[in-house]
Design an enzyme around this catalytic site. Structure first.
Site, short mmCIF file in Angstrom:
data_model
loop_
_atom_site.label_atom_id
_atom_site.label_comp_id
_atom_site.label_asym_id
_atom_site.label_seq_id
_atom_site.Cartn_x
_atom_site.Cartn_y
_atom_site.Cartn_z
CE LYS A 277 -3.65 2.18 2.70
NZ LYS A 277 -3.32 3.09 3.37
N GLY B 140 -8.49 9.72 8.96
CA GLY B 140 -8.68 10.18 10.44
C GLY B 140 -9.50 10.92 10.48
CB ALA C 165 -8.43 7.98 4.03
CB SER D 126 -9.56 6.22 12.31
OG SER D 126 -8.33 6.70 12.07
#
Lengths: 262, 262, 262, 262
Positions: D104, D165, D191, D214
Site C-alpha cells: 500500500k 482519520g 480513509a 480509525s
C-alpha cells in the site's frame, strides 16, 4: 476588503466569465456587461478557427476595460497547451493588451468528463512560468497539486467545484477548503457553479474569485442570470469578510422569552 | 418579475428582518437600512416590557417607510398569542400604521428547540383571521399544515429552514419544495438562514420572501452582512425567474474542442 | 443492547417490512424471510378488497412468528382510519393473534405527495388509544406533533425520512434528531429509505427501528436487498451502541509518523 | 457476485482493516476477527521501530489466514516509499508469505492534512511495478491520476473518501463515481469512512472494497464497531448487485389506494 490581485494586476470584480455557449454575440455582450466582470476568458482555438460567435471578438468587447484571459481549451497535452498559450499572447497584443501575459491553462486529454490532467498541467505550467506567463491553471481540487503549482510560480490556482458544464455546484468542499487555507496565491473556483447560491457559497468559504460561464449562457434569461451571479459573488465575499454567525445544534430565539403578560 | 403582495399590500423587497440580538440600537438601524427591507418584525412582548434595545423603537425606525410586523414571540399557547396579537395591532396604530393588521404568529411551548406547535398555531390563526388580522404563521415545514393554514385564510405561511437561531441553513428542502409547489399564498422562509448563499438558495427554489435576523445581528460586521443578505435575496429571486441551467451528470465544455492546431 | 419493546411486546429485529408492490407472493415471502423482520405491515383495505397479492395472506406468512401490523393506508380522514383500524383488529384475530391491538395509523388526504395529515392523525390516535389500540402513527418529522402523540398515549411515532416510495433517503435529519432526543417511546422511521446505507444512517442516529417496503420490493433482486437491509439495520444499531469516532476537520494518521529510516 | 481479485489473488471479504490506534493488542486482535477481513495493512516503519502495539505483530495475527498489506506510512518522498516497500516485502516473507508482493503505497509530504502527493506517488508506483510489486496506491480522488496509475500497472487505486482519520465520510462522491466508472482495476476506498452507513454508501456506489481503521479503533466499543463495519460492507455490496430502487421526486404509495370501505 482588499481587492483581488493576480500577477500584480488589480481587479475590483471577483467574478470572471467566458464567451462560449451563447445564442448570439449580442447576448454575450449583454451578459459580460451585467456580470460586472473585468476578466473574460476566451478559447484561443475557437478564435483561431472562427468558430461561430468568435469571428468578431475584437470588436465585440471593449478590450480597454475587459482584461482578456486566453485559455487553452481543446488542448490534450502540455505541448499543445504551450503552443496555444503563445498564440493567446499574440491575440491579446493584437487587441491592444501589450502587457497581457495571462493564460488560463487547460490540459484535458479526456473528452467525456473533461477533467484536467495533473501531470500535463504541471509540466506546461513550469515551462510557461519560465517564459514569463502569468499562469492560471485549471485543476481538480487536489491540495497537493495546488501547492506544487504555487511553488513553480503560478499566479493562481483554479480548482473545479464539479466537472465543467455539469452545473452540479460545490462537490469538492473538503479539498477546496484545504486549498484555500494553504494558498498564498489567489484561489479562483472554476467549473461547476450552477446558481447564485453556489457562487455565494464558494465565496463565503474564502475563495478569492470564481469563473462562471455555462450557468449564465444556458439560463433562459442569460443577462438576468449574469446580474444575479454578479450580486451573489459580491454578497458571498462580503459575508466572508463580515464573518458568519456561529452554528448551533439547538435553537436560539431572536426574540427571547423575556417579559410576561399581565 | 411581479412584486411580493401580502394581504393586498405590495412590497418591492423580499427580505424581512428583525430587531433582536443587536449590540445597540444604532447597529440595528444601520442593518435595517442596509438590508433594504420594507418589513421589520418586532416582538410585542419585548416592547411591552422595555427590554433593552426596544425602549425607543418608535423613534428608532422610520415607520412611514418600514412596515411593522408585530410578532407573538414568547407565547406558549394560542390564547397568549391572540392577546399579544391585539397588543401588536395597538402598537402599530400608535406608530401611525392605522391599517396594519399584520401579525407574525408564533406559538412556541418548548423553550429548548423553540419549535412551533402546529395545533396552537392553527387554533390561533383561525381566530385571528376572523378578527380581521393578516396572519403570517411561523411553522415547521409540514406541507399539510401549510395547506390547512392557507385554507383558514392565512396571508402567508412561514416555514422554517432549520430551528430559530441555529444558523444551520436549509435542512427542510424536500418539504419546503412541496409547500412552495402547492401554495396559493406567499411562502416566506423564516428561521435558520445563516449566510447569503442559504438566502439565495431558498429564493432560487421559489420562495416568495425570507426573514433573517440572527445571521445579521450575530455577524462580526452586521451592516455588511445585512447588505450581503439584501444582494443575495435579490440574486436568488432573479435566478429563479431567469431559470437555472440544466444539471448534467457528466461534463460539457464551455469552450468545445472544435478546430485543430497546425 | 436492549431489545425493541413496543406496547409491552418484545422484538429482537428492528427492521419492519410490508407486503405491497411485490411481483408475486413467493417473492414477498422470500423477502420477509431474508429481512429477518418480526413485524409485517398489511394494508387492511387491500386485504378486504382482495387486491392481487393479498388474497391468500393468511397462508402466505407464518403468523405464529410474524407479528401483523395492520395499517390504514387509503384512509383520508380520521373516521375512515378508525373504522379500518377496527377491521384490522378483526383481521389479526382471524389469523390467531388474539392479543394484537396494533395499528399503523395513516391519515393521508392528499394523493399526490401522500403526506400525512397531522390533525386527522392526532384525532384518530386519541380515539384509538381510548379504544385500547397500540397506535403507531405515521407522521411528517415534526417534533411537536411527535410529542403530542406521545402524550395522548401512542405506542411509537413513525416519522418519515422522505415521502413514501420516493426513495430519497433521510431528508428530515434535523427534525428527526430532535424527535429521537425527546421521545420516551420508540421512534420508528417510516418511508423514504432507499438503500442499506440510508437504513444504517437512521439507526446510527438513534432511531429504535425502521420500516422498509418499496426499497426492497422495487429492487431488481428483492430477496438480496431484503437481506442487505437486514444487515444494515443491525450494523447501524450496533454502531449507535458502540459509539462513533469523533469527527475532525483535519486529518489524523492511522499509522503515525513515528520512527525514521536509516 | 464475483469475488474481489487483486493482483490475481482472490478475497471473499471486501473490508480491509489496519493495526494502528488501538488501546492494546488484544483489542486489535478481536477487531480484526470481528471485521471478517482477510487483508490487514501494517505500517512497516512502525514495526521496524517497535512502536507500542507493533512489537509482537508476528504472533498477534494468524498470518496463514490474514494477508499482510505492508504500507509506507510516514514516507514523504518516492525514494523513502520505495525503500520501505522493499522492507515490507521482507517483513511479509519473514511471516511466511513468500509470494506476497503487495504494498500500500503512501507518499505523504505534508503532516497537517496528510494528503498524498500525486507526483511522488506516480513515480514510486512506476518503479515498484517494475520491481514486481503489486502496488495499491493511496490517492486523492482524482480520476485522471487514478487512470494514470492504472496505466502504469497498479493493482488497485485507493482513493480517499475524506482526509485520513477525519471520519468525515464520503466527501468526494462526484470524483469517486467517475473513478469507479472508468477503472478496470479494483477501486478500494481508503480513509475518511467514519460509520457503517458511510461504508455501505461507498459500496453501493460500486467500490470494490474499502479500508477502515480509525472508525473502528476509536469507537468506544471497537469490536462491536468492527462487526458493524463487516455487516455494512456486505450489505452495501449486496445492494449494489441487487440494484437500487429508482428515486422519485414525488411519493408513491406502498399500499395503493385501491378499494373503498362500505
Amino acid at each position: 476588503d482588499t481587492p483581488l490581485v493576480i500577477a500584480g494586476k488589480v481587479f475590483s470584480s471577483r467574478l470572471m466569465t467566458g464567451t462560449g455557449k451563447y445564442r448570439c454575440i449580442e447576448e454575450m455582450q449583454k451578459c459580460v456587461n451585467k456580470s460586472g466582470c473585468q476578466i473574460v476568458t476566451v478559447a484561443v482555438r475557437r478564435v483561431q478557427n472562427n468558430v461561430p460567435g468568435h469571428e468578431s471578438l475584437a470588436e465585440a468587447l471593449d478590450w480597454e476595460k475587459i482584461w482578456m484571459l486566453p485559455n487553452t481549451a481543446g488542448c490534450k497535452t502540455a505541448e499543445e497547451a504551450i503552443r496555444v498559450a503563445f498564440l493567446g499572447r499574440e491575440m491579446a497584443k493584437l487587441l491592444g493588451q501589450e502587457d497581457n501575459n495571462f493564460v488560463k491553462l487547460e490540459v484535458i486529454p479526456d473528452s467525456k468528463y473533461l477533467l484536467p490532467d495533473p501531470f500535463g498541467t504541471l509540466e506546461a505550467a513550469e515551462k510557461l512560468v519560465k517564459e514569463g506567463f502569468a499562469v492560471l491553471p485549471y485543476i481538480n481540487a487536489d491540495p497537493m497539486l495546488a501547492k506544487r503549482l504555487e511553488e513553480v510560480g503560478c499566479a493562481t490556482v483554479m480548482p473545479l467545484a464539479s466537472p465543467i458544464g455539469s452545473g452540479q455546484g460545490l462537490q469538492t468542499a473538503i479539498n477546496l477548503q484545504i486549498i484555500i487555507e494553504n494558498a498564498k496565491i489567489p484561489v479562483v473556483v472554476d467549473a461547476g457553479i450552477g446558481s447564485p447560491s453556489e457562487a455565494a457559497q464558494v465565496m463565503e468559504m474564502g475563495s478569492d474569485a470564481l469563473l462562471v460561464n455555462s450557468a449564465i449562457a444556458l439560463s433562459d434569461n442569460p443577462p438576468a442570470m449574469a446580474y444575479a451571479m454578479n450580486l451573489a459573488t459580491v454578497a458571498g465575499r462580503m459575508a466572508y469578510s463580515a464573518g458568519r454567525m456561529p452554528m448551533r445544534s439547538y435553537a436560539s430565539a431572536s426574540s427571547p422569552l423575556t417579559g410576561t403578560i399581565d
